[in-house]
Design a protein around this motif. Structure first.
Motif, mmCIF file in Angstrom:
data_model
loop_
_atom_site.group_PDB
_atom_site.id
_atom_site.type_symbol
_atom_site.label_atom_id
_atom_site.label_comp_id
_atom_site.label_asym_id
_atom_site.label_seq_id
_atom_site.Cartn_x
_atom_site.Cartn_y
_atom_site.Cartn_z
ATOM 1 N N SER A 97 0.739 -1.024 0.064
ATOM 2 C CA SER A 97 0.072 -0.122 -0.145
ATOM 3 C C SER A 97 0.811 1.204 -0.007
ATOM 4 O O SER A 97 0.560 2.333 0.648
ATOM 5 C CB SER A 97 -0.827 -0.052 1.382
ATOM 6 N N GLY A 98 1.857 1.168 -0.747
ATOM 7 C CA GLY A 98 2.681 2.435 -0.916
ATOM 8 C C GLY A 98 4.005 2.678 0.026
ATOM 9 O O GLY A 98 4.559 3.349 -0.127
ATOM 10 N N ARG A 99 4.222 1.310 0.980
ATOM 11 C CA ARG A 99 5.283 1.437 1.857
ATOM 12 C C ARG A 99 6.294 0.843 1.414
ATOM 13 O O ARG A 99 7.615 1.066 1.938
ATOM 14 C CB ARG A 99 4.826 0.905 3.203
ATOM 15 N N ARG A 100 6.357 0.282 0.091
ATOM 16 C CA ARG A 100 7.659 -0.480 -0.421
ATOM 17 C C ARG A 100 8.112 0.255 -1.619
ATOM 18 O O ARG A 100 7.179 0.347 -2.709
ATOM 19 C CB ARG A 100 7.268 -1.775 -0.399
ATOM 20 N N VAL A 101 9.304 0.355 -1.766
ATOM 21 C CA VAL A 101 9.819 1.082 -2.805
ATOM 22 C C VAL A 101 9.783 -0.091 -4.354
ATOM 23 O O VAL A 101 10.004 -1.381 -4.026
ATOM 24 C CB VAL A 101 11.402 1.280 -2.876
ATOM 25 N N CYS A 102 9.545 0.270 -5.306
ATOM 26 C CA CYS A 102 9.651 -0.370 -6.690
ATOM 27 C C CYS A 102 11.225 -0.562 -6.874
ATOM 28 O O CYS A 102 11.871 0.449 -7.452
ATOM 29 C CB CYS A 102 8.840 0.315 -7.750
ATOM 30 N N LEU A 160 3.896 5.755 -6.108
ATOM 31 C CA LEU A 160 4.906 5.180 -5.015
ATOM 32 C C LEU A 160 5.932 6.088 -4.558
ATOM 33 O O LEU A 160 6.386 6.221 -3.271
ATOM 34 C CB LEU A 160 5.684 3.965 -5.687
ATOM 35 N N THR A 161 6.492 6.690 -5.520
ATOM 36 C CA THR A 161 7.327 7.927 -5.185
ATOM 37 C C THR A 161 7.081 8.889 -4.304
ATOM 38 O O THR A 161 7.426 9.360 -3.400
ATOM 39 C CB THR A 161 8.189 8.284 -6.603
ATOM 40 N N LEU A 162 5.859 9.531 -4.614
ATOM 41 C CA LEU A 162 5.115 10.586 -4.005
ATOM 42 C C LEU A 162 4.694 10.198 -2.559
ATOM 43 O O LEU A 162 5.087 10.716 -1.767
ATOM 44 C CB LEU A 162 4.046 11.046 -4.681
ATOM 45 N N ALA A 163 4.219 8.945 -2.596
ATOM 46 C CA ALA A 163 3.908 8.534 -0.988
ATOM 47 C C ALA A 163 5.123 8.392 -0.207
ATOM 48 O O ALA A 163 5.058 8.613 0.955
ATOM 49 C CB ALA A 163 3.116 7.003 -1.218
ATOM 50 N N ARG A 164 6.173 7.797 -0.918
ATOM 51 C CA ARG A 164 7.306 7.722 -0.068
ATOM 52 C C ARG A 164 7.904 8.903 0.425
ATOM 53 O O ARG A 164 8.418 9.078 1.547
ATOM 54 C CB ARG A 164 8.478 6.675 -0.739
ATOM 55 N N ALA A 165 8.036 9.750 -0.579
ATOM 56 C CA ALA A 165 8.587 11.269 -0.281
ATOM 57 C C ALA A 165 7.726 11.984 0.765
ATOM 58 O O ALA A 165 8.325 12.622 1.639
ATOM 59 C CB ALA A 165 8.569 12.037 -1.807
ATOM 60 N N ALA A 166 6.692 11.927 0.459
ATOM 61 C CA ALA A 166 5.561 12.364 1.484
ATOM 62 C C ALA A 166 5.369 11.801 2.915
ATOM 63 O O ALA A 166 4.728 12.255 3.997
ATOM 64 C CB ALA A 166 4.419 12.866 0.962
ATOM 65 N N ALA A 167 5.974 10.488 2.979
ATOM 66 C CA ALA A 167 5.788 9.733 3.765
ATOM 67 C C ALA A 167 4.110 9.319 4.327
ATOM 68 O O ALA A 167 3.645 9.749 5.357
ATOM 69 C CB ALA A 167 6.383 9.976 5.160
ATOM 70 N N GLU A 168 3.283 9.580 3.276
ATOM 71 C CA GLU A 168 1.747 9.335 3.501
ATOM 72 C C GLU A 168 1.336 8.275 2.526
ATOM 73 O O GLU A 168 1.163 8.434 1.452
ATOM 74 C CB GLU A 168 1.150 10.568 2.976
ATOM 75 N N THR A 169 1.351 7.173 3.129
ATOM 76 C CA THR A 169 0.842 5.752 2.348
ATOM 77 C C THR A 169 -0.658 6.028 1.733
ATOM 78 O O THR A 169 -1.171 5.403 0.683
ATOM 79 C CB THR A 169 0.864 4.652 3.121
#
Length: 189
Positions: A97-102, A160-169
């Motif tokens: 759910s967006g917590r893992r990097v591709c 994925l990138t944006l969720a990781r950058a914002a720390a917002e899954t």
């Protein structure tokens, strides 16, 4: 107490996490050995080609998972809409759910990209192609299906990138809901 060596799938999963954390260039044999519990000799036993062979094996392992859980349902399913839903559900699950990097996407952006260009291009190319074919089978015009497929895969990677950058899954979950709507897949919940 002697450690039991992990099987190849377990080993590849551990090595993949080291690459996710440190990138290809930053992942040293020492950090891979520490994470796996294996010495350099054992690592070279499993991967005589060293770190590059490890990365190729990890990419192939990820690709195999996507082949079974994403590409095959898109390509082989009798109901293309069900295949698209399976793709979205599997993608959400795989990327936690967006917590893992591709990792394949990360390798595509890394300085090491040229080492793995063929594998990376093939992976993303098959994803877009199989999604476009499923969309065309579900009634989209072929040109529109190709554009939608590119848009969807790009949106997944960007989210994925944006969720990781914002720390917002939740950002990734919202993006998947928009992708579902855009692809004509019913939004659950």
């Amino acid at each position: 107490m002697r450690r039991i060596a992990p099987d190849r799938d377990q080993l590849l999963a551990i090595v993949a996490e080291v690459f996710r954390e440190h990138g290809y260039e930053g992942a040293s044999l020492a950090s891979i050995g520490e994470a796996t519990g294996l010495g350099k000799g054992s690592l070279y036993h499993f991967f005589p080609g060293g770190k590059e062979e490890m990365a190729r094996a990890v990419i192939a392992h990820i690709d195999g998972w996507f082949e079974d859980n994403v590409f095959a349902p898109l390509r082989d399913g009798a109901d293309p809409s069900a295949g698209i839903e399976q793709m979205l559900a599997a993608t959400d699950s795989y990327f936690r759910s967006g917590r893992r990097v591709c990792l394949i996407g990360a390798f595509a952006l890394d300085e090491s990209r040229d080492l793995f260009a063929g594998q990376i291009s093939d992976y993303f190319g098959r994803w877009v192609t199989h999604l476009a074919d499923a969309l065309a089978r579900s009634g989209q015009q072929p040109d529109e299906a190709s554009e939608l497929a590119e848009e969807a895969v790009a949106a997944i990677q960007g989210a994925l990138t944006l969720a990781r950058a914002a720390a917002e899954t939740d950002l990734f979950s919202r993006a998947l809901r928009r992708i579902r709507k855009r692809l004509g897949v019913p939004v659950s919940g």
